[in-house]
Structures are given as structure tokens and as C-alpha cells.
Scaffold this active site. Structure first.
Site, PDB file in Angstrom:
ATOM      1  CG  LEU A  60      -2.110  -0.916   1.310  1.00  0.00           C
ATOM      2  CD1 LEU A  60      -2.422  -1.043   2.775  1.00  0.00           C
ATOM      3  CD2 LEU A  60      -3.321  -0.388   0.378  1.00  0.00           C
ATOM      4  N   GLY A  61       2.068   0.924   0.491  1.00  0.00           N
ATOM      5  CA  GLY A  61       3.099   2.349   0.430  1.00  0.00           C
ATOM      6  C   GLY A  61       4.210   1.928   1.383  1.00  0.00           C
ATOM      7  CD  GLN A  62       9.511   2.002   0.052  1.00  0.00           C
ATOM      8  OE1 GLN A  62       9.241   2.065  -0.865  1.00  0.00           O
ATOM      9  NE2 GLN A  62      10.604   1.556   0.790  1.00  0.00           N
ATOM     10  N   GLY A  63       7.245   4.346   3.938  1.00  0.00           N
ATOM     11  CA  GLY A  63       7.740   5.462   4.276  1.00  0.00           C
ATOM     12  C   GLY A  63       8.959   5.047   5.142  1.00  0.00           C
ATOM     13  N   GLY A  64       9.282   6.085   5.959  1.00  0.00           N
ATOM     14  CA  GLY A  64      10.647   6.202   6.913  1.00  0.00           C
ATOM     15  C   GLY A  64      10.534   4.716   7.809  1.00  0.00           C
ATOM     16  CB  VAL A 114       1.832   0.065   4.742  1.00  0.00           C
ATOM     17  CG1 VAL A 114       0.459  -0.401   5.335  1.00  0.00           C
ATOM     18  CG2 VAL A 114       2.485   0.792   5.581  1.00  0.00           C
ATOM     19  CE  LYS A 172       4.519   1.964   9.509  1.00  0.00           C
ATOM     20  NZ  LYS A 172       3.846   2.970  10.304  1.00  0.00           N
ATOM     21  CG  ASP A 217       5.381  12.520  10.251  1.00  0.00           C
ATOM     22  OD1 ASP A 217       5.110  13.998   9.960  1.00  0.00           O
ATOM     23  OD2 ASP A 217       5.655  11.820   9.877  1.00  0.00           O
TER      24      ASP A 217
END
Ligand SMILES: *[C@@H]1O[C@H](CO)[C@@H](O)[C@H](O)[C@H]1NC(C)=O
Ligand SMILES: *[C@@H]1O[C@H](CO)[C@@H](O)[C@H](O)[C@H]1NC(C)=O
Ligand SMILES: *[C@@H]1O[C@H](CO)[C@@H](O)[C@H](O)[C@H]1NC(C)=O
Ligand SMILES: *[C@@H]1O[C@H](CO)[C@@H](O)[C@H](O)[C@H]1NC(C)=O
Ligand SMILES: *[C@@H]1O[C@H](CO)[C@@H](O)[C@H](O)[C@H]1NC(C)=O
Ligand SMILES: *[C@@H]1O[C@H](CO)[C@@H](O)[C@H](O)[C@H]1NC(C)=O
Ligand SMILES: *[C@@H]1O[C@H](CO)[C@@H](O)[C@H](O)[C@H]1NC(C)=O
Ligand SMILES: *[C@@H]1O[C@H](CO)[C@@H](O)[C@H](O)[C@H]1NC(C)=O
Length: 860
Positions: free
Chosen positions: A548-552, A556, A570, A667
Site C-alpha cells: 500500500l505504501g512505503q515510508g521512513g 505497508v 506494517k 508527524d
């Protein structure tokens, strides 16, 4: 029409015309007699000028007769006569006493016949008053009575207090006059502009052990819990004080709740608002506004039947639903994924001869309309009574106002229980004898040979091998029906009562959790642990297709683990810098944060160097993917946007103040707000700073966690953070939601102003409404929009001290006409270019599709 009737109609008309001719024009007394009437802007004013009655119009077309506070500028209607039948011309309609003199009516005097537009109808049969008058009393009650008969003891011919609208005033009774079959209940307005009957009602049920329900048409939304002698069992914060007294009366003739205000300067009211919330307000003269000091339903556990039969809801639990000891989830898969409404089932059936009782402490008593109540019985007799009736499932005392008195027995499933840390009460649930041995509890004893009454206590300690030993001992003791046994290290001999109290404080381990056999400390089993292999196979080995996505903090994935519902998984990046134990502690802590505006953590997985968090899946993904999308942004009309703003504010308030731990998000941004199927906002990624180690972040202040565009100046520049830096990010979010524009990446007038500066400029010029996103359309409340912009601007002020706390943000957003300071210039605004480094902004772009979280660890 028969001749006689025609004659009567004619006669009535004649009288009305005559009356109108003689009626004094500006009535401002508190009384009208049979030959007088009110029309146009004439009003009745109670003797001490507390309440006023007259025609009013909430929408400039329909006119209603209502009662409002005379001296409260924020016009508040406490009663409406003709809710269903508004009149369209107030100057041609009159309000007066009806023909028979025992009720009030609204007539259309233009129409040739003097048509009755509304009638309160007679309530007393066969009364024929000689000189009836209608009087508005200082408590807001409009009464019809015989002139000169000032006392209410003889009963009014009619009174508005018997027919409440949406408001319960002091002295009013909520509930039943059984002899007259009169049910007084609150019913919401359809909308704030429409007093016609709405969907929501708050009604007292006199059956069994009486309690009140909030209904949405035919559906129960919320339950007050039964009156336990002091308060409603489900309102632990309810306390009579010197200012306010609560009364509950339950006898053969009547069952009602009412309250009295002893302080003459205090104005208090209880209402059901048009969206189905019960609210208690008091008038605050200093701020000239209503302050809400109680509302319900207010959390997940207030939702009726949240945890199903035999489930106990606890907002501090994780998950919130827990089965009563001796019961296990009916649908375990759903249960661990936080869908508790199927409830729990008995692990061992009752055998109806040797069953016992397990005391539960701090409870909201179960739904009780089928319960049996005896105010005279002692608790011991109550236990015997329940033990001897096979269909009895539990009991409690009926009146706890002076110790324990009376008896309530429940039959059938136990519904809608919840646990309170403070203010709940004792309840005894019936379990089979072997469960009593396993969990500790009360075994019904027949003889009182021990002289300590009929309660025998068996118990086990918290865990480990001692359990077995003690359980065995207890079992033997129980078999021989002897003295209660002593428990644990407790060597002081105590009386049975005392010991039972003592025992109540030690709840016992639930067996259904034993399947997590690797864990033996009870606190280890609060959050379901998932198997790494199961997750790996569910995500097809963390394949990009499911991403679904990627972050620091990691990537996910969307998946279903072993037939469970869809979840978001996650996988944390490996350099989180925390050991396994620390990680588990943090996760457990975060899992305890429960609020309807926070994304729920449903489980985790720690294996080797893998750390995985499992969250509920949010249908509409993140706010930024809707808000900033050309095609989807129109899904967010104003009402929804306002709901999103208020929801985020409440979630953040919970993190800052209401949860047991003070959590600063650090954040907050649109991609960290997720939207569920109904577009309700839920904050995600809270507590990440804790998981990734506070020290690490602190030691490394240049390595700021956060996202440009949302960071407060003091945080971005100096690495200082506090709740007020979250407030700043919240302010940015509010302005983004109103405008549909990103703060970052939005430049106006030659890059001089970013969104904050632009909003501030418009605001100063009195053109705030120009900020509104065109995708919102025209249907919005100007008042709400301006309030949101002002709140947003207050939150983004340069100096942290100037920014409001989230508590006042929430209060301001929910008040109709709040008093707010004037905002000062926002941080990061005029003529100050914002540093953006292209690598992080690219990063952000890839993240906007993120489902659960994206946080940028921005290394400079
Ligand atoms: C109305 O009736 C009362 C007595 O019932 C009388 O005192 C009063 O004068 C009357 N007023 C008018 C305007 O007829
Ligand atoms: C309302 O009634 C007044 C007085 O009878 C009349 O003059 C006026 O025209 C009416 N207005 C409407 C909109 O019917
Ligand atoms: C009075 O009775 C009429 C006829 O039964 C009914 O239509 C009306 O709703 C009643 N009014 C009130 C206020 O209950
Ligand atoms: C009703 O009360 C709830 C909770 O206080 C609030 O969120 C909601 O906006 C209110 N509805 C209206 C129409 O005022
Ligand atoms: C569930 O209830 C048991 C006792 O019945 C208690 O020990 C346990 O802590 C509870 N679990 C949660 C998550 O509240
Ligand atoms: C048990 O209680 C229920 C409800 O009060 C009653 O109907 C039933 O007759 C009782 N049964 C026995 C055996 O007393
Ligand atoms: C509850 O007990 C108190 C004190 O013993 C008593 O004053 C009160 O009337 C009782 N309430 C009911 C409903 O019996
Ligand atoms: C309790 O004792 C009474 C007589 O003392 C007896 O009739 C009854 O069956 C006993 N009940 C149980 C559950 O042993």
C-alpha cells in the site's frame, strides 16, 4: 356539518373576533386567561423573567410556539408546541386556551372558521374549569390551571412538562406516570433548524430494573444503565453536588428520573441533539455560551451491545472487548480482529445444582429490563435465590447508596456490560463449579456451619504453578464445604466479607488466552501475536503487488491473515534501534490507546529481527489521497470535512491529554489521517516516536522526525517539540482541509505566501470564505467555515505559547458562537521561503498512496 355544529363554529368565530378586538396588544405578563390570546411577537414572560413563550421561526418560513430562556442571548428553545404542524403566518395565528378550558391550542384566525391548527389535547377527563388560565412558570413549565388555584398539588389541568421536546429542565420528570399511562421522554429535533420530531429519543424503560435508553428509531444506541441508588450504573461520573441533585423514583404509580439545581445562578439542561447525542450543558455567563460538560454515547464502549452477550467492554483494554471469565469468544477470529459483537459463549455449561458465582468488580450492570428486583432482599438471599433458579445468570445488589441492599437477578444472556476503572459496581456472574474452581469465586454453600455466612471463597493467584496447587486445594475445600481458604501470601486472617472484597481486586486469567502458550506473564497476552510465516504467506512474501505504501518507518501491505478480515500490515524497517522487549512494551502501550479517531492496532509480530504491526484496514485510505485528488475531493462535502476536522481534533486531544500516557504525535499530516468506509478520520502512526526510541530522536535533534510543511517552526529549526508543535501541524491540516490545497507546494502571489500566509491574508481582509475549496460546492455553513479557519490560524501562530491547547480547540469547534482571540501571524509565512529538499519531497510523493503510515525520517 350538522346545524348545531355550524352554529357552534360560528359562535367560536364570533368569540375569537371579539377577543382579538379586546386583547391587549403587548402581553408581557406570565398569564393569559380564556378570553386572551398571543399572536405575532407577543410573548408570555415568567414572573422572574426566566423563560419566555411565543411564536418563533428557526428557518424564516415555519412558525412554532415555543419556550426559550428570556435572558440568554444564544436563543435556546426548551419546548416546542406545534412541532409537527408549523404555521406559515405568525401574525394570522393565535395561541390560546382551548374551548373546554383544559388545554392550549393554536388557531388560524384568518380562515373563516378559526381552524384549530394544533391542540395540546386534554389530559384530564371530565374536568370543566370555570376560569382557566395558562401560565408560564419560572421553571419553564407552561401550565393550564384554575384561576386562583396556585398550588400544583391539586394537579394542573395540563402542563408542558408532561410533553417534553428535546430538553429536560430541572424539575421535569423523565419517565412514567403509570396510573395515567403517561410516558415523558425526550425526542430530538430533526435538525438544528427543524424542530419536527427527529430520529433520536431518550426514554426510560420501567420494566425490570429501570434504566433509560437512547433510541435511533427502533434501534438502541446507548443505555444509561439502571439506577443503583446513587446514579445510573453506566454514568460513573454522575454525582449529586451542592449545586445539582439527581432523583430517581420507582414505585407502583411512577418511575422517573429528574434533577434539581440548587444554585440559583446555575442554568443547566439535558438535551438529545439532532444527531443523536445526549448532552448536558450549563450556561457560562462570562463567556456567554453554553458549555457542554457531559455527553453520551462518548466512546466505543458506550455503543449498545459493543461486545455482545457476556462480553465486557473496557476502553483501556486491548482489544476493548473481553469475555467474562468462564466464557470464550463465540467467533474468535473476528474477536481478535476487534469485532466483538458476536459476544462470548460459556466454556462449561451450568449444571444447575452446584454452580457458583464469580464476582466482577467495577462494572456497568448488564441490560436489565428482564431482571427481577426485590428491594428488601439481602445480598446473601439474592445469591441463594439466583443459585436456586436455573435460568438465573447473575445477581447484584439493587441499592448501593448505603452499602449493599436489595437484590437484582438477571435471567438469560448478559448484555452490554462494560468495565470502569473508577465508579463501576460489583456484579456476580453464575459459572459452573469447575470454572469457579478455575477462576476463583463464590460457591453457594448450604449450611452456615462456619458462622461466616454463606459465601465461600476460592481463588487462585496470578499465574504459574501455584495456580494448580491452589486450585486443587480450593477444589477439595469446596467439596468438603468447609471454611474459605486463604490465598497467596496473605497471612492475616480476615472476615469473609473482607476477604471477598480483597479477592475482587484480583481478577483471574482468562483461559482462552492460554493458547499463546509461549507467554506466561498475563500482561504479555493483551495484544494478539501473529506468526511471521502466516503474515509472510498472506502478503505473498511481502510482494509489491500487495504494497500500500512505503515510508521512513517501513512498508505497508494489505492482506488477510488466515481467513480474518482485511488488515494493513506494517513491516518496520530493521534499524528501529530497539530490543525485542522494549519493542513489545511500546507496542503494548500503544495498543492501549483506544479512541474512535485513532487507527486500531490489532496485533503484532516479533520474530528474529522482524518487527511487524498489524492495523485495521481503512477503506478510503489516507486523507491526502482523497483531499488532494481531482476526482475524489468532491466526496468530501463541507459536512464531512467538518467531521474530519473535529474527529482529528478529538483524536489528538485524546493522545495529548485523555489517554493514560501523554503522547505527542510529531508527524501529523494528511497522509497520516486515514478514512474509514464512512469517511470518519482516524489518526495513524501515533507512538512511532516511542517505538523508534525517544532517546534516539532526542540525541539526534538534527535528524528531525516530521514532514516539512507541517512542522512547527520551533521544531523544524531547533528540534524542540511539545504538544504545541502537534497543534501547529493540526492547524496546517485544518487549513488544507478547508482549502483542498497542500501547504507545501502551494504558493501564491510570486511565492511570497504559502497556504498559511494566504489564508491569513484572506482572513485579515475579511475574505475568509474565498479560501474554501471549490470542490465543496455551495452547501456549507459560513459560521463553521470561518470558525475552522480561525481555529486553523490560531493553531499555526508563530509562537508556541500563543497556540491553543487541543482541549480548547475541541471546545471551540463544538461551540456555536465561541469567543476566540484574534490570530497573530502564522509561523513560516511571510517572505520566508521554506526549505524543501527535493529528495524528501519525492519521497513524500511516493507516500501519498500510503494506507497506514508514512513518516519521513529526514536526514539533512
Ligand atoms: C377576561 O376575563 C377576565 C376574567 O376571566 C376579566 O377579568 C378580564 O377583564 C377579561 N378581559 C377582557 C379583555 O375581556
Ligand atoms: C399574514 O397575516 C397577516 C395578518 O392577517 C396578513 O396581513 C399577511 O398578508 C399574511 N401574510 C401572508 C404571507 O400570508
Ligand atoms: C391531539 O389529538 C389529535 C387527534 O387525536 C392528534 O392528531 C394530535 O396529534 C394530538 N395532539 C397532540 C399534541 O398530541
Ligand atoms: C450533537 O452532539 C455531538 C457530541 O457533542 C456533536 O458532535 C454533534 O455535532 C452534535 N450535533 C449537532 C447537530 O449539534
Ligand atoms: C480480560 O479479563 C481478565 C479477567 O477476566 C483480565 O485478567 C484481563 O486483563 C482482561 N484483558 C483485557 C485486555 O482487559
Ligand atoms: C426462575 O425465575 C423465572 C423468572 O423470575 C421464573 O419465571 C421461573 O419460574 C423461575 N424458576 C424457578 C424454578 O423458580
Ligand atoms: C436506597 O437506600 C437509601 C439509603 O439506605 C434509601 O434512602 C433509598 O430510599 C433507597 N432507594 C431505593 C430506591 O430503595
Ligand atoms: C440445601 O439444604 C436444604 C435443606 O437444608 C435442602 O433441601 C437443599 O436441597 C440443599 N440444596 C443444595 C443445593 O444442596
Amino acid at each position: 356539518m350538522s346545524g348545531a355544529a355550524a352554529l357552534r363554529a360560528c359562535f367560536t368565530l364570533l368569540i375569537i373576533i371579539t377577543i382579538d378586538f379586546f386583547a391587549t396588544s403587548a402581553t408581557s405578563s406570565d398569564t393569559i386567561s380564556a378570553n386572551e390570546s398571543l399572536a405575532g411577537d407577543q410573548t408570555l414572560v415568567s414572573a422572574n423573567e426566566v423563560f419566555e413563550l411565543g411564536f418563533f421561526t428557526p428557518d424564516s418560513t415555519n412558525y412554532y410556539v415555543g419556550i426559550w430562556y428570556k435572558n440568554i442571548p444564544d436563543r435556546t428553545y426548551v419546548w416546542v408546541a406545534n412541532r409537527d404542524t408549523p404555521v406559515t403566518n405568525s401574525s394570522s395565528s393565535v395561541f390560546k386556551i382551548g374551548d373546554k378550558g383544559d388545554n392550549v391550542v393554536i388557531l388560524d384566525q384568518e380562515a373563516a372558521t378559526g381552524t384549530v391548527l394544533w391542540s395540546s389535547n386534554q389530559t384530564k377527563a371530565n374536568s370543566s374549569p370555570v376560569n382557566p388560565v395558562a401560565q408560564l412558570l419560572d421553571n419553564g413549565n407552561l401550565v393550564v390551571r384554575e384561576e386562583g388555584d396556585e398550588s400544583s398539588s391539586s394537579g394542573f389541568l395540563w402542563q408542558s412538562f408532561d410533553f417534553p421536546t428535546d430538553t429536560l429542565l430541572p424539575d421535569m420528570k423523565l419517565g412514567w406516570d403509570l396510573s395515567q399511562g403517561l410516558d415523558r421522554f425526550l425526542n430530538s429535533w430533526k435538525s438544528p433548524q427543524d424542530p419536527s420530531p427527529g430520529d433520536f429519543s431518550f426514554k426510560l424503560d420501567f420494566h425490570g430494573y429501570p434504566e433509560a435508553f437512547l433510541w435511533d428509531q427502533g434501534k438502541k444506541l446507548y443505555r444509561s444503565g439502571p439506577w443503583n441508588g446513587i446514579r445510573f450504573s453506566g454514568v460513573p461520573e454522575m454525582k449529586s453536588t451542592s449545586d445539582i441533585d439527581f432523583t430517581f423514583v420507582s414505585d407502583q404509580q411512577q418511575v422517573y428520573y429528574s434533577y434539581e439545581v440548587n444554585n440559583p445562578n446555575m442554568i443547566s439542561r439535558l438535551t438529545v441533539n439532532s444527531t443523536g447525542t445526549l448532552q448536558r450543558f450549563t450556561w457560562v455567563e462570562d463567556s456567554k455560551s453554553w458549555s457542554m460538560f457531559w455527553d453520551a454515547p462518548k466512546d466505543q464502549c458506550d455503543d449498545f451491545g459493543e461486545c455482545g452477550p457476556y462480553g465486557i467492554c473496557d476502553t483501556n483494554g486491548s482489544p476493548v472487548c473481553n469475555c467474562t471469565s468462564g466464557f470464550s469468544p463465540k467467533n474468535p477470529q473476528a474477536w481478535y480482529l476487534r469485532e466483538g459483537s458476536d459476544g462470548c459463549v460459556r466454556e462449561r455449561e451450568l449444571d444447575c445444582s452446584s454452580d457458583g458465582f464469580l464476582p466482577l468488580k467495577g462494572l456497568k450492570l448488564p441490560e436489565s429490563s428482564n431482571a427481577f428486583v426485590d428491594m428488601e432482599m439481602s445480598l446473601e438471599d439474592c445469591q441463594k435465590g439466583c443459585a436456586s433458579n436455573c435460568s438465573c445468570t447473575g445477581y447484584s445488589s439493587a441499592n448501593i447508596s448505603n452499602g449493599e441492599a436489595g437484590c437484582v437477578m438477571w435471567f438469560g444472556d448478559l448484555l452490554d456490560m462494560r468495565h470502569y476503572l473508577d465508579g463501576g459496581q460489583d456484579f456476580y456472574v453464575k459459572l459452573s463449579a469447575s470454572d469457579i474452581v478455575a477462576y476463583g469465586g463464590l460457591v453457594a454453600q448450604n449450611s452456615s456451619t462456619n458462622g461466616l455466612g454463606t459465601l465461600a471463597i476460592v481463588g487462585i493467584a496470578g499465574g504459574g504453578g501455584g495456580v494448580l496447587l491452589l486450585a486443587l486445594a480450593a477444589f477439595l475445600m469446596w467439596k468438603r464445604k468447609t471454611m474459605p481458604i486463604r490465598r497467596g501470601r496473605n497471612t492475616e486472617p480476615k472476615g469473609a466479607r473482607e476477604r471477598s472484597q480483597d479477592f475482587l481486586l484480583n481478577e483471574v486469567v482468562v483461559s482462552s488466552k492460554r493458547e499463546y502458550s509461549g507467554e506466561n506473564k498475563p500482561e504479555d497476552i493483551e495484544l494478539p501475536l501473529f506468526d511471521f510465516n502466516a503474515i509472510a504467506s498472506a502478503t505473498k512474501n511481502f510482494c509489491d503487488e500487495n504494497k500500500l505504501g512505503q515510508g521512513g518507518f517501513g512498508c505497508v501491505y494489505k492482506c488477510r491473515i488466515e481467513e480474518g478480515p482485511v488488515v494493513a500490515v506494517k513491516r518496520l524497517s530493521k534499524n528501529s534501534g530497539q530490543g525485542i522487549e522494549e519493542f513489545k512494551n511500546e507496542v503494548r502501550l500503544i495498543a492501549r490507546l483506544q479512541h474512535r479517531n485513532l487507527v486500531r492496532l490489532v496485533g503484532c509480530c516479533v520474530e528474529m529481527d522482524e518487527k511487524i504491526l498489524i492495523y485495521e484496514y481503512m477503506e478510503h485510505k489516507s486523507l491526502d489521497s482523497v483531499l488532494f485528488s481531482k476526482t475524489k475531493s468532491s466526496m468530501l462535502n463541507w459536512e464531512r470535512r467538518f467531521n474530519v476536522i473535529c474527529g482529528i481534533a478529538r483524536g489528538l486531544l485524546y493522545l495529548h491529554q485523555d489517554s493514560r500516557f501523554r503522547i505527542i504525535h510529531r508527524d501529523l499530516k494528511a497522509s497520516n489521517i486515514l478514512l474509514d468506509g464512512e469517511l470518519n478520520p482516524k489518526i495513524s502512526d501515533f507512538g512511532m516516536a516511542r517505538i523508534f526510541g525517544r532517546d534516539q530522536v532526542d540525541a539526534n535533534t538534527r535528524r528531525v522526525v516530521g514532514t516539512y510543511g507541517y512542522m512547527a517552526p520551533e521544531y523544524a529549526m531547533d528540534g524542540l517539540f511539545s504538544e504545541k508543535s502537534d497543534v501547529f501541524s493540526f492547524g496546517v491540516l485544518v487549513l488544507e482541509i478547508v482549502s483542498g490545497k497542500k501547504n507545501r507546494g502551494f504558493y501564491y502571489a510570486n511565492n511570497e505566501l504559502n497556504l498559511l500566509g494566504h489564508a491569513w491574508k484572506l482572513w485579515k481582509e475579511g475574505k475568509g470564505l474565498e479560501l474554501v475549496d471549490s470542490a465543496v460546492g455551495d452547501a456549507y455553513s459560513m459560521n463553521e467555515v470561518l470558525r475552522c479557519i480561525q481555529v486553523g490560524l490560531l493553531c499555526v501562530q508563530e509562537h508556541a505559547d500563543d497556540r491553543p491547547a487541543m482541549s480548547s480547540v475541541v471546545l471551540t469547534l463544538s461551540s456555536e458562537n465561541p469567543t476566540m482571540p484574534h490570530p497573530k501571524s502564522p509561523g513560516f509565512c511571510l517572505g520566508r521561503a521554506i526549505e524543501t529538499d527535493s529528495s524528501s519531497s519525492k519521497h513524500d510523493e511516493t507516500c501519498t498512496v500510503n494506507q497506514v503510515t508514512v513518516t519521513i525520517l529526514d536526514a539533512r
